[in-house]
Design an enzyme around this catalytic site. Structure first.
Site, PDB file in Angstrom:
ATOM      1  CD  GLU A 196      -6.341   4.502  -1.289  1.00  0.00           C
ATOM      2  OE1 GLU A 196      -6.406   4.275  -0.066  1.00  0.00           O
ATOM      3  OE2 GLU A 196      -7.356   4.552  -2.035  1.00  0.00           O
ATOM      4  CE1 TYR A 239      -3.835   2.386   0.748  1.00  0.00           C
ATOM      5  CE2 TYR A 239      -2.227   3.463   2.160  1.00  0.00           C
ATOM      6  CZ  TYR A 239      -3.437   3.479   1.495  1.00  0.00           C
ATOM      7  OH  TYR A 239      -4.256   4.587   1.564  1.00  0.00           O
TER       8      TYR A 239
END
Length: 401
Positions: A197, A109
């Site tokens: 993101e 992530y």
């Protein structure tokens, strides 16, 4: 402003970031053609909506044949996908992205955000990427690494290395990781984005770093100098009321209540919404007509608020500083006459030329309820809303009997 996954990937590739081979399609037939153009024998059909958690909502399909690609596209195109981010209304999928299947060894992530409290860009990463990142933040916050980047200095190589180590990458992957991380940072900086993101950032079987999914949001206030970004806006993905407000230069956020609000100034709008709730009501919207609200803007604001069929009563709360209460009063009277309002209207004016504004409303002959203070206005609009609901219930009971 949000953009689609495929649009974010197109931006990132310009900064040396590696993505899987893919193509956009608007029909099942076009989806099959995109799959034929992509090497391999596994394809992923992804619904393009402005929301995360598409996989949990059935918006991502893994296919092994062209017929499966076509069937997946037929299922997704035109479908209303509901995720925890879209709310119960969901979002309609009008396009799909066909992407090559990838051999995934690990999911990571990576995210960049504007942190207003520190006036920095915060880089967030975790070696445990994937769909459950929100749960990870709650259950194991130590698994998430944060690095603050001073905008005037920019992201430094040592910071990119620090994040790469936090992601658990091997020494052989370090050079590629730094290039990827710095490319993402530059993409955010160069386009006035406030969020980027990457979830997941994957490691393939051959050890490559590839962005498998990406999400970008941009500062609306900077779009005037980012025409290439403004052109990426997909109005079908936004709340129609908010899209219409943006086209008229109004700040509007749709809510779930039934008391419409027309207010000048964001701070006053927030205070008014709090007072409505304190009085026992629920605001239907946040709407800031701005400090220079003219009669024309006032009428546009009225039409926008009343386009919400759930509105039972409406409150106008204006504090005139740069503006003038008599101008606003004229706009209110003009709007009520032109629109033919069918819901109770409460108006509270304060500030420049307030007496003249009140006189205009009083002499208009219209059934406008006036208030001297914000608390009084909130009480009156909630009371008016309650009377409307009571009357609707009475008529319904008569009809049923």
């Amino acid at each position: 402003m949000d953009i689609h996954e495929y649009q974010a990937k197109e931006i990132l590739t310009k900064y040396g970031v590696k993505i899987a081979e893919g193509g956009l399609a608007y029909s099942p037939e076009e989806s099959v053609q995109r799959a034929r153009e992509i090497d391999g024998n596994i394809w992923v059909v992804k619904a393009q909506i402005h929301s995360g958690a598409r996989g949990k909502a059935g918006g991502i399909k893994v296919c092994n044949t062209h017929s499966e690609v076509k069937a997946a596209a037929e299922e997704l195109l035109g479908k209303n996908l509901v995720t925890h981010q879209t709310g119960p209304a969901g979002k309609v999928c009008s396009r799909v992205y066909i992407e090559a299947g990838i051999d995934i060894v690990r999911e990571l992530y990576l995210c960049f955000l504007i942190d207003r409290s520190s006036e920095c860009i915060v880089m967030i990463g975790s070696a445990q990427g994937g769909m459950e990142i929100e749960e990870l933040a709650e259950t194991n916050p130590d698994a998430i690494k944060k690095i603050y980047v001073e905008p005037a200095v920019g992201l430094q190589d040592f910071q990119a290395r620090e994040m790469a180590f936090a992601l658990g990458l091997e020494a052989t992957q370090l050079s590629h990781a730094i290039k990827t991380i710095k490319g993402c940072y530059r993409a955010l900086r160069d386009h006035d984005a406030n969020m980027l993101e990457i979830n997941p950032l994957i490691i393939t079987g051959s050890g490559e770093l590839i962005i498998l999914d990406s999400k970008m949001s941009f500062d609306d206030n900077a779009l005037f100098r980012r025409h290439e970004i403004a052109e990426l806006r997909d109005k079908t993905q936004g709340d129609p009321r908010e899209v219409a407000a943006g086209d008229h230069g109004l700040s509007y956020v749709g809510l779930t209540g039934d008391i419409g609000c027309v207010i000048n100034g964001a701070g006053l709008a927030m205070a008014t919404m709090d007072m409505i709730k304190l009085a026992g009501g629920e605001p239907a919207n946040f709407l800031d007509v701005g400090g220079g609200a003219s009669a024309e803007r006032t009428e546009k604001a009225f039409r926008l608020v009343l386009a919400d069929e759930g509105v039972k009563a409406m409150l106008v709360n204006i504090f005139a500083g740069i503006n003038r209460c008599d101008w606003i009063a004229e706009g209110v009277v003009h709007a009520v006459k032109n629109i033919g309002m069918k819901v109770p209207l409460v108006v509270r004016l304060s500030g420049t030329n307030v007496e003249e504004g009140r006189r205009i409303i009083a002499e208009s002959g219209l059934p406008i309820i006036t208030a001297g203070t914000l608390a009084e206005a909130a009480d009156k609009v909630v009371h008016a809303r309650n009377e409307v609901i009571a009357e609707e219930r009475r008529r319904e009971s008569i009809w049923q009997s």
